[in-house]
Design an enzyme around this catalytic site. Structure first.
Site, PDB file in Angstrom:
ATOM      1  N   THR A   1      58.993  80.267  87.812  1.00  0.00           N
ATOM      2  CA  THR A   1      57.607  80.733  87.011  1.00  0.00           C
ATOM      3  C   THR A   1      58.610  82.040  86.209  1.00  0.00           C
ATOM      4  OG1 THR A   1      55.471  81.450  86.966  1.00  0.00           O
ATOM      5  CG2 THR A   1      56.193  82.086  88.748  1.00  0.00           C
TER       6      THR A   1
ATOM      7  N   LYS B   1      61.970  79.710  83.667  1.00  0.00           N
ATOM      8  CA  LYS B   1      61.914  78.193  83.255  1.00  0.00           C
ATOM      9  C   LYS B   1      63.207  77.993  82.582  1.00  0.00           C
ATOM     10  CE  LYS B   1      56.490  77.619  83.985  1.00  0.00           C
ATOM     11  NZ  LYS B   1      55.543  78.284  83.755  1.00  0.00           N
TER      12      LYS B   1
ATOM     13  N   ASP C   1      54.165  71.479  83.483  1.00  0.00           N
ATOM     14  CA  ASP C   1      52.958  72.437  83.250  1.00  0.00           C
ATOM     15  C   ASP C   1      51.846  71.417  82.256  1.00  0.00           C
ATOM     16  OD1 ASP C   1      53.343  75.240  84.139  1.00  0.00           O
ATOM     17  OD2 ASP C   1      54.872  75.631  82.438  1.00  0.00           O
TER      18      ASP C   1
ATOM     19  N   GLY D   1      55.803  79.922  72.716  1.00  0.00           N
ATOM     20  CA  GLY D   1      56.758  79.964  73.094  1.00  0.00           C
ATOM     21  C   GLY D   1      56.948  78.879  74.955  1.00  0.00           C
ATOM     22  N   GLY D   2      57.813  79.503  75.807  1.00  0.00           N
ATOM     23  CA  GLY D   2      57.699  78.048  76.570  1.00  0.00           C
ATOM     24  C   GLY D   2      56.311  77.036  77.131  1.00  0.00           C
ATOM     25  N   ALA D   3      55.329  78.254  76.713  1.00  0.00           N
ATOM     26  CA  ALA D   3      54.056  77.272  78.058  1.00  0.00           C
ATOM     27  C   ALA D   3      53.506  76.099  76.453  1.00  0.00           C
ATOM     28  CB  ALA D   3      53.189  77.790  77.187  1.00  0.00           C
TER      29      ALA D   3
ATOM     30  N   THR E   1      56.065  84.795  65.173  1.00  0.00           N
ATOM     31  CA  THR E   1      57.155  84.169  64.265  1.00  0.00           C
ATOM     32  C   THR E   1      57.006  83.240  63.712  1.00  0.00           C
ATOM     33  OG1 THR E   1      58.277  85.976  65.920  1.00  0.00           O
ATOM     34  CG2 THR E   1      59.580  84.716  64.942  1.00  0.00           C
TER      35      THR E   1
ATOM     36  N   MET F   1      45.283  78.955  78.142  1.00  0.00           N
ATOM     37  CA  MET F   1      45.552  78.890  79.598  1.00  0.00           C
ATOM     38  C   MET F   1      45.516  80.000  80.210  1.00  0.00           C
ATOM     39  SD  MET F   1      49.336  77.386  77.808  1.00  0.00           S
ATOM     40  CE  MET F   1      49.575  75.893  76.608  1.00  0.00           C
TER      41      MET F   1
HETATM   42  P1  NDP Z   1      56.419  83.426  75.998  1.00  0.00           P
HETATM   43  O1  NDP Z   1      56.749  84.957  76.483  1.00  0.00           O
HETATM   44  O2  NDP Z   1      57.003  82.569  76.414  1.00  0.00           O
HETATM   45  O3  NDP Z   1      55.655  82.952  75.031  1.00  0.00           O
HETATM   46  C1  NDP Z   1      54.742  84.205  74.320  1.00  0.00           C
HETATM   47  C2  NDP Z   1      53.876  83.533  73.437  1.00  0.00           C
HETATM   48  O4  NDP Z   1      53.024  84.389  72.796  1.00  0.00           O
HETATM   49  C3  NDP Z   1      55.317  83.713  71.675  1.00  0.00           C
HETATM   50  O5  NDP Z   1      54.560  82.591  71.222  1.00  0.00           O
HETATM   51  C4  NDP Z   1      54.340  84.644  71.108  1.00  0.00           C
HETATM   52  O6  NDP Z   1      55.203  84.915  69.762  1.00  0.00           O
HETATM   53  C5  NDP Z   1      52.422  84.579  71.688  1.00  0.00           C
HETATM   54  N1  NDP Z   1      52.195  86.302  71.828  1.00  0.00           N
HETATM   55  C6  NDP Z   1      52.313  87.278  72.337  1.00  0.00           C
HETATM   56  N2  NDP Z   1      51.819  88.108  72.093  1.00  0.00           N
HETATM   57  C7  NDP Z   1      51.424  88.011  70.825  1.00  0.00           C
HETATM   58  C8  NDP Z   1      50.260  88.744  69.510  1.00  0.00           C
HETATM   59  N3  NDP Z   1      49.627  89.897  70.910  1.00  0.00           N
HETATM   60  N4  NDP Z   1      49.430  88.235  69.419  1.00  0.00           N
HETATM   61  C9  NDP Z   1      49.541  86.789  68.910  1.00  0.00           C
HETATM   62  N5  NDP Z   1      50.732  86.181  69.627  1.00  0.00           N
HETATM   63  C10 NDP Z   1      51.193  86.921  70.856  1.00  0.00           C
HETATM   64  O7  NDP Z   1      55.106  82.784  77.041  1.00  0.00           O
HETATM   65  P2  NDP Z   1      54.417  81.339  78.164  1.00  0.00           P
HETATM   66  O8  NDP Z   1      54.958  80.332  76.179  1.00  0.00           O
HETATM   67  O9  NDP Z   1      55.545  81.171  79.132  1.00  0.00           O
HETATM   68  O10 NDP Z   1      52.726  81.845  78.270  1.00  0.00           O
HETATM   69  C11 NDP Z   1      52.561  81.812  77.554  1.00  0.00           C
HETATM   70  C12 NDP Z   1      50.831  82.093  77.893  1.00  0.00           C
HETATM   71  O11 NDP Z   1      50.452  81.013  78.735  1.00  0.00           O
HETATM   72  C13 NDP Z   1      50.931  83.448  78.929  1.00  0.00           C
HETATM   73  O12 NDP Z   1      49.960  84.130  78.961  1.00  0.00           O
HETATM   74  C14 NDP Z   1      51.286  82.357  80.515  1.00  0.00           C
HETATM   75  O13 NDP Z   1      50.506  83.266  81.193  1.00  0.00           O
HETATM   76  C15 NDP Z   1      50.257  81.535  80.654  1.00  0.00           C
HETATM   77  N6  NDP Z   1      50.840  80.556  81.223  1.00  0.00           N
HETATM   78  C16 NDP Z   1      49.519  79.647  81.876  1.00  0.00           C
HETATM   79  C17 NDP Z   1      49.547  78.150  82.241  1.00  0.00           C
HETATM   80  C18 NDP Z   1      48.522  78.113  82.983  1.00  0.00           C
HETATM   81  O14 NDP Z   1      49.276  77.385  84.142  1.00  0.00           O
HETATM   82  N7  NDP Z   1      47.424  78.903  83.097  1.00  0.00           N
HETATM   83  C19 NDP Z   1      51.631  77.680  83.079  1.00  0.00           C
HETATM   84  C20 NDP Z   1      51.764  78.673  81.760  1.00  0.00           C
HETATM   85  C21 NDP Z   1      52.130  79.833  80.684  1.00  0.00           C
HETATM   86  P3  NDP Z   1      55.830  85.559  69.482  1.00  0.00           P
HETATM   87  O15 NDP Z   1      57.025  84.354  69.316  1.00  0.00           O
HETATM   88  O16 NDP Z   1      55.636  85.725  67.563  1.00  0.00           O
HETATM   89  O17 NDP Z   1      56.897  86.072  70.126  1.00  0.00           O
END
Ligand code: NDP
Length: 285
Positions: free
Chosen positions: A71, A75, A111, A138-140, A162, A225
């Site tokens: 996690t 990943k 996922d 992001g990754g998810a 972004t 999520m």
């Molecule tokens: P990453 O750090 O890879 O990506 C985060 C994303 O959130 C980016 O697109 C980022 O934008 C955006 N972001 C962060 N803060 C803000 C904000 N204040 N306003 C708008 N956009 C924002 O994280 P992951 O993709 O790995 O995870 C995303 C979420 O999904 C997490 O909360 C994680 O806990 C959840 N998750 C849940 C799972 C489940 O099984 N339920 C499995 C996997 C993830 P930018 O690119 O501009 O920085």
């Protein structure tokens, strides 16, 4: 040798590696799956130092470990480390499930299928022929792109803070369907959506992207999520804007675990009872 020692020798060893990892519910979930299926296994949550991931994985497998979940924030590193990948891991460029093989490590990503199973099988939502908005890149978000597009929505809009990341994702998956990347601040002129999925991590800080309520179509289904004891800020925003159905990501968590369980054991556990149990313990916490 005592019975207990015999048992622990027979137990196959699994773990989830992350940092932080204290709050992980994976040990509970896999223990429940093991009980259901009559398998004897040990599953631990292990905090790995940020600069020691590869070594920790190799040491775990050398010591006889049979499988790992991975996690945040490892990943992508898990993907680099694996010598053979499932097709869905190649698309996601990230692995959350590893298994040792005779000549290396096999990497998979469960996922995306976890999200799709929760939305479709558990909640009864449909993605076929509908307009879908995915918030975050992001990754998810990357991990769910392929399974989402395989459901043949009429359009998929990926919107991110972004914008360049949303555009890159859209380009990378354009061979699978109608997908465009946009800025979160550029959604006001969009036609309403049937399904909105929040894959941003804003909810971890109690926030949600600032979006117009006009994005919700009639009978719009909204999925976050993130999960917790209380509805997230995104779930509250969806409810305030008359969403037809709203869900957090607890079911996705259990469904992705069930798919990892299948990758390792070729057994499909029942997920509903585990989701209900976790929901109860979140409410009681
Ligand atoms: P990453 O750090 O890879 O990506 C985060 C994303 O959130 C980016 O697109 C980022 O934008 C955006 N972001 C962060 N803060 C803000 C904000 N204040 N306003 C708008 N956009 C924002 O994280 P992951 O993709 O790995 O995870 C995303 C979420 O999904 C997490 O909360 C994680 O806990 C959840 N998750 C849940 C799972 C489940 O099984 N339920 C499995 C996997 C993830 P930018 O690119 O501009 O920085």
């Amino acid at each position: 040798m005592s019975d207990d020692t015999n048992l622990s020798l027979r137990q196959r060893k699994f773990a989830v590696f992350g940092n932080p990892i204290k709050q992980s519910r994976s040990p509970f979930i896999h223990a429940e799956f093991a009980k259901q299926t009559g398998l004897s296994l040990q599953y631990r949550a292990i905090r790995v130092e940020l600069d020691n991931f590869e070594r920790a994985v190799m040491d775990f497998f050398k010591a006889g470990g049979s499988g790992l979940n991975v996690t945040v924030p490892f990943k992508e590193q898990a993907y680099q480390l694996a010598s053979r990948h499932s097709a869905r891991a190649v698309r996601a460029k990230a692995c959350n499930t590893l298994r040792p093989e005779a000549d290396g490590v096999y990497g998979d990503n469960t996922d995306g299928i976890g999200l799709i199973r929760d939305m479709i099988a558990n909640h009864g939502w449909s993605l076929r022929g509908v307009r879908v908005l995915l918030l975050g890149a992001g990754g998810a978000a990357r991990g769910v792109m392929e399974p989402l597009l395989r459901e043949n929505p009429s359009a998929l809009v990926v919107a991110n803070r972004t914008v360049a990341k949303a555009e890159t994702l859209a380009k990378e998956f354009a061979d699978l369907g109608q997908v465009v990347g946009k800025a979160l601040t550029d959604l006001a002129s969009e036609l309403p959506f049937d399904v909105i999925i929040n894959a941003t991590s804003a909810g971890l800080k109690g926030e949600t992207p600032d979006l117009p309520g006009s994005l919700l179509g009639d009978r719009c289904c909204c999925y976050d999520m993130v999960y917790g004891a209380e509805p997230t800020a995104f779930m509250r925003w969806a409810a305030e804007n008359a969403a037809w159905a709203v869900s957090d990501g607890l079911g996705m968590l259990v469904e992705q675990a069930a798919e990892s369980f299948y990758v390792w054991h070729r057994e499909r556990p029942d997920t509903a009872s585990v989701i209900n149990h976790l929901r109860g313990s979140l409410a009681a916490a």
